[in-house]
Design a protein around this motif. Structure first.
Motif, PDB file in Angstrom:
ATOM      1  N   GLY A  60       0.691  -1.141   0.007  1.00 36.07           N
ATOM      2  CA  GLY A  60       0.031   0.101   0.010  1.00 36.07           C
ATOM      3  C   GLY A  60       0.744   1.095  -0.045  1.00 36.07           C
ATOM      4  O   GLY A  60       0.380   2.453  -0.006  1.00 36.07           O
ATOM      5  N   PHE A  61       2.070   0.996   0.026  1.00 31.24           N
ATOM      6  CA  PHE A  61       3.064   2.408   0.098  1.00 31.24           C
ATOM      7  C   PHE A  61       3.061   3.332  -0.856  1.00 31.24           C
ATOM      8  O   PHE A  61       2.814   4.441  -0.669  1.00 31.24           O
ATOM      9  CB  PHE A  61       4.553   1.934   0.209  1.00 31.24           C
ATOM     10  CG  PHE A  61       5.605   2.818   0.547  1.00 31.24           C
ATOM     11  CD1 PHE A  61       5.014   3.650   1.886  1.00 31.24           C
ATOM     12  CD2 PHE A  61       6.644   3.090   0.163  1.00 31.24           C
ATOM     13  CE1 PHE A  61       6.005   4.305   2.503  1.00 31.24           C
ATOM     14  CE2 PHE A  61       7.470   4.032   0.737  1.00 31.24           C
ATOM     15  CZ  PHE A  61       7.068   4.696   1.764  1.00 31.24           C
ATOM     16  N   ALA A  62       2.733   2.712  -2.474  1.00 34.76           N
ATOM     17  CA  ALA A  62       2.422   3.761  -3.406  1.00 34.76           C
ATOM     18  C   ALA A  62       1.364   4.618  -3.111  1.00 34.76           C
ATOM     19  O   ALA A  62       1.368   5.829  -3.473  1.00 34.76           O
ATOM     20  CB  ALA A  62       2.422   2.946  -4.608  1.00 34.76           C
TER      21      ALA A  62
ATOM     22  N   LEU B 270       6.560  10.530  -7.292  1.00 35.76           N
ATOM     23  CA  LEU B 270       7.099   9.746  -6.361  1.00 35.76           C
ATOM     24  C   LEU B 270       6.200   8.276  -6.189  1.00 35.76           C
ATOM     25  O   LEU B 270       6.600   7.240  -6.305  1.00 35.76           O
ATOM     26  CB  LEU B 270       6.939  10.235  -4.967  1.00 35.76           C
ATOM     27  CG  LEU B 270       8.030   9.874  -3.897  1.00 35.76           C
ATOM     28  CD1 LEU B 270       9.188   9.984  -4.168  1.00 35.76           C
ATOM     29  CD2 LEU B 270       7.582  10.730  -2.404  1.00 35.76           C
ATOM     30  N   ALA B 271       4.790   8.427  -6.259  1.00 34.55           N
ATOM     31  CA  ALA B 271       3.975   7.207  -6.300  1.00 34.55           C
ATOM     32  C   ALA B 271       4.308   6.275  -7.318  1.00 34.55           C
ATOM     33  O   ALA B 271       4.186   4.940  -7.102  1.00 34.55           O
ATOM     34  CB  ALA B 271       2.428   7.570  -5.998  1.00 34.55           C
TER      35      ALA B 271
ATOM     36  N   CYS C  27      15.402  13.962  -5.501  1.00 29.62           N
ATOM     37  CA  CYS C  27      14.294  14.871  -6.119  1.00 29.62           C
ATOM     38  C   CYS C  27      14.500  16.196  -6.219  1.00 29.62           C
ATOM     39  O   CYS C  27      13.945  16.760  -7.286  1.00 29.62           O
ATOM     40  CB  CYS C  27      13.074  14.593  -5.262  1.00 29.62           C
ATOM     41  SG  CYS C  27      13.316  15.298  -3.643  1.00 29.62           S
ATOM     42  N   GLN C  28      15.628  16.811  -5.653  1.00 31.44           N
ATOM     43  CA  GLN C  28      15.770  18.052  -6.013  1.00 31.44           C
ATOM     44  C   GLN C  28      16.738  18.373  -7.247  1.00 31.44           C
ATOM     45  O   GLN C  28      16.547  19.337  -7.772  1.00 31.44           O
ATOM     46  CB  GLN C  28      16.677  18.725  -4.778  1.00 31.44           C
ATOM     47  CG  GLN C  28      16.006  18.887  -3.561  1.00 31.44           C
ATOM     48  CD  GLN C  28      16.909  19.400  -2.258  1.00 31.44           C
ATOM     49  OE1 GLN C  28      18.005  18.907  -2.210  1.00 31.44           O
ATOM     50  NE2 GLN C  28      16.436  19.812  -1.295  1.00 31.44           N
ATOM     51  N   LEU C  29      16.967  17.583  -7.811  1.00 32.20           N
ATOM     52  CA  LEU C  29      17.511  17.448  -9.212  1.00 32.20           C
ATOM     53  C   LEU C  29      16.503  17.382 -10.267  1.00 32.20           C
ATOM     54  O   LEU C  29      16.749  18.119 -11.313  1.00 32.20           O
ATOM     55  CB  LEU C  29      18.330  15.962  -9.274  1.00 32.20           C
ATOM     56  CG  LEU C  29      19.656  15.818  -8.947  1.00 32.20           C
ATOM     57  CD1 LEU C  29      19.969  14.156  -9.108  1.00 32.20           C
ATOM     58  CD2 LEU C  29      20.641  16.749  -9.313  1.00 32.20           C
ATOM     59  N   TYR C  30      15.428  16.918  -9.577  1.00 31.80           N
ATOM     60  CA  TYR C  30      14.191  16.982 -10.691  1.00 31.80           C
ATOM     61  C   TYR C  30      13.189  18.001 -10.493  1.00 31.80           C
ATOM     62  O   TYR C  30      12.100  18.334 -11.212  1.00 31.80           O
ATOM     63  CB  TYR C  30      13.549  15.680 -10.814  1.00 31.80           C
ATOM     64  CG  TYR C  30      14.469  14.557 -10.818  1.00 31.80           C
ATOM     65  CD1 TYR C  30      15.429  14.462 -11.862  1.00 31.80           C
ATOM     66  CD2 TYR C  30      14.571  13.501  -9.882  1.00 31.80           C
ATOM     67  CE1 TYR C  30      16.490  13.331 -11.776  1.00 31.80           C
ATOM     68  CE2 TYR C  30      15.387  12.633  -9.759  1.00 31.80           C
ATOM     69  CZ  TYR C  30      16.414  12.309 -10.835  1.00 31.80           C
ATOM     70  OH  TYR C  30      17.312  11.369 -10.956  1.00 31.80           O
TER      71      TYR C  30
END
Lengths: 280, 252, 108
Positions: free
Chosen positions: B83-85, B100-101, C77-80
């Motif tokens: 369930g993390f995504a 991220l997801a 993520c700061q790169l993107y």
């Protein structure tokens, strides 16, 4: 597949990152041990690696997930998964922990402590019975690392474990790092624990490294080499029991293979000393 | 005396006091820490690219939230974190990172492929033995490890860059990618698919026949070439069986 | 048999013939080749440390009670690009994390 029997020699907890090196060099190690929970996927590289290791080495399955001390009934699905692995890999030993880890379907991923009372004793014996019936073979039950005790406890841990062995017919796995960690955290001497431990029931000994917190608390972290006082406890116990299967666990900050292998060599040296002393 | 229900409840609730009857009471924190830190570490092992993307501090904090919300329901921890995504997708502090997801979905697909059942890949020659007239009605049985991850972000490039498999510079966030994940033998293979190939594989994986998959692929991408697509799919080891129709049985 | 089916069958047969003719010529997938190069001793990035595993060990890593609501992502993520606007979230209720490690009792 070579014979299943675990020799009275030193063995190591098998880490996946070492498998390629082990399979390439076939080092002299008496046997390996794994957590069956890490091999409960349907397929994939873990099974391929374990099958290759098992062809050349005896294997022990050391469960962490059955929650033998749990208040609820033993997890039948998990027992069935374990049985499948036992049939597939023909381990020489199967062991579990004196602890609980699941409650009402939630798995806590920690070996949680039990009060030592007549009530919990009866429950653990019943669960060990069910497990042994389900697998069709006896198991070994391991003494825990303790950080606290329960006010309601009426039995000492060695006596509690001895009674489980007597009633269920299971053997015991004596973890000497756990004895040392508990003794320091709870304020008793490890020698007094060993004096009262039912050593005749011991079928396997565990060693491992522990971490020391800034406040002095010892944590059973399996993240470094075995500590000197724990080696000393091994020498002490072997004098009384004779040679037994001895396993070194190193699960966190896992080192390069030669560093881990050295722990097995050290354990084997103590076993050899014990054998010679007894023969002489 | 503390029943296990009380101990269990307090393990995941940082603000709840330790149950009574423990000596010393403060040591309950060791177990509370073992549970949460251990599961956070387990998530970190399953989601290395997510961890790299947000950094260690943020990852631990987000994972701790997830662990308290969705603790494992099984002692088989290799299955934990499905369930993390979804959690990350609705996690406000990560709202600025909409990719991220999808990266987490790819990492989950990778893990499922890694532990999936074994099956022997079929050589493309097996397809050539089918009578020409039934080819279009033929269904390809996908390898049990096969997964597709569809995203409007460059999910493969982000994943590769954050697991040491690809360069960081090459990631252009405006590019959509669909990932194919499969593990026919030892290694988990992750490939970025063209839109045509993505439609082709998705249709086949949906148990539609080869003809329908080819048509779907050409609708998605007029430049779709069936020959190379079939060749690639079989070369990946992604096909383990053929069925002429849903009623004629499995010819594996 | 209608026209579209016929076309489809001919096309499939032709494509299949081409695919079989070229079957030996496909390069190994890029990521698989990479993973082979890394070998299986590199932890964390390949099949060897794949996913969560159980151990019977405790941990000396201390969990932080603090939570992400006060943190800004600070990895690659700061790169993107992270929207700094998005990073200023409202704290729901009085949710705040102190990022203090869990207290552990001094041994008796």
């Amino acid at each position: 597949m070579i014979a299943a029997t675990i020799p009275r020699a030193s063995g190591l907890g098998l880490k996946s990152r070492h498998c390629a090196e082990i399979l390439a060099s076939r080092p002299r190690v008496g046997w390996f041990e794994v957590h069956p929970e890490n091999y409960m996927g349907a397929g994939g590289p873990p099974h391929r690696r374990l099958a290759a290791i098992r062809r050349d080495y005896p294997l022990s399955l050391h469960g962490v997930g059955l929650s033998i001390g749990g208040e609820g009934p033993l997890d039948a699905a998990h027992l069935a998964r374990l049985r499948t692995l036992v049939e597939r890999y023909e381990p020489g030993l199967v062991s579990e922990h004196l602890a609980w880890s699941s409650h009402e379907g939630v798995y806590f991923n920690d070996l949680l402590p039990l009060p030592y009372t007549d009530g919990t004793l009866a429950r653990v014996v019943e669960h060990v019975d069910r497990l042994q019936e389900g697998l069709g073979r006896p198991i070994l039950l391991e003494n825990p690392s303790s950080y606290l005790t329960f006010e309601e406890s009426t039995l000492a841990e060695p006596a509690f474990l001895g009674e489980i062995a007597r009633r269920s017919g299971c053997g015991l796995l004596l973890d000497l790092n756990n004895v040392f960690v508990s003794s320091q955290n709870l304020g008793f001497t490890p020698e007094s624990y060993i004096d009262s431990f039912p050593l005749d029931e011991v079928g396997e000994i565990h060693l491992g490294g522990h971490a020391t917190e800034p406040d002095g608390l010892l944590v059973d972290a399996h993240d470094r080499a075995v500590a000197d006082p724990v080696w000393a406890l091994l020498a002490l116990v072997l004098q009384r029991t004779g040679v037994l299967p001895v396993l070194v666990e190193w699960d966190n900050d896992v080192p390069a293979w030669p560093v881990l292998h050295r722990e097995a060599v050290l354990a084997q040296r103590l076993l050899d000393n014990c054998r010679h002393a007894r023969a002489g | 005396m503390p029943a296990q229900a009380e101990l269990a409840g307090a393990l995941l609730a940082a603000d709840r006091p330790a149950p009574a009857g423990l000596l010393p009471a403060g040591r309950f924190a060791v177990h509370r820490n073992n549970v949460v830190a251990g599961l956070v570490e387990a998530l970190g092992a399953a989601y290395p690219a997510v961890r790299s993307l947000v950094g260690e501090r943020f990852f631990r904090a987000a994972a701790t939230d997830f662990v308290r919300r969705e603790p494992p329901r099984s002692p088989v921890l290799i299955d934990y974190g499905g369930g993390f995504a979804g959690f990350l997708g609705s996690f406000r502090p990560a709202a600025g990172l909409p990719y991220l997801a999808p990266v987490a979905r790819l990492e989950r697909a990778w893990l499922l492929a890694y532990h999936a059942a074994e099956a022997a890949p079929l050589p493309i020659a097996a397809l050539a033995q089918m009578p020409e007239a039934v080819l279009g009605r033929c269904r390809l049985v996908p390898h049990p490890s096969l997964r597709l991850v569809v995203s409007s972000f460059p999910v493969v490039a982000l994943w590769a860059a954050n697991t040491g498999r690809g360069p960081h510079e090459a990631v252009d966030l405006d590019r959509a990618e669909t990932a194919l994940v499969v593990r026919p033998e030892e290694l988990v293979v992750v490939e970025s698919l063209t839109p045509g190939m993505a439609a082709f594989v998705a249709t086949l994986a949906d148990d539609q026949p080869l003809g329908a998959a080819a048509e779907a692929a050409m609708r998605a991408d007029s430049g779709f070439e069936l020959g190379p697509a079939l060749g690639r799919l079989f070369a990946l080891g992604a096909v383990v069986g053929l069925r002429q129709s849903s009623f004629e049985g499995d010819s594996r | 048999m209608n026209d579209s089916t016929r076309t489809s069958t001919a096309m499939l047969a032709g494509a299949l013939a081409a695919a079989i003719a070229g079957a030996g010529g496909f390069a190994s997938p890029a990521h698989a080749a990479n993973e082979k190069c890394y070998g299986i001793s590199l932890a964390g990035q390949n099949d060897c440390a794949a996913g969560p595993g159980t151990t019977c060990a405790g941990t000396s890593t201390v969990d932080y009670q603090g939570n992400a609501w006060k943190l800004v992502p600070e990895g690659t993520c700061q790169l993107y690009g992270t929207s700094t606007e998005e990073a200023k979230y409202e704290l729901p209720g009085d949710r705040e994390g102190s990022l203090e490690p869990l207290a552990r009792d001094v041994p008796a």
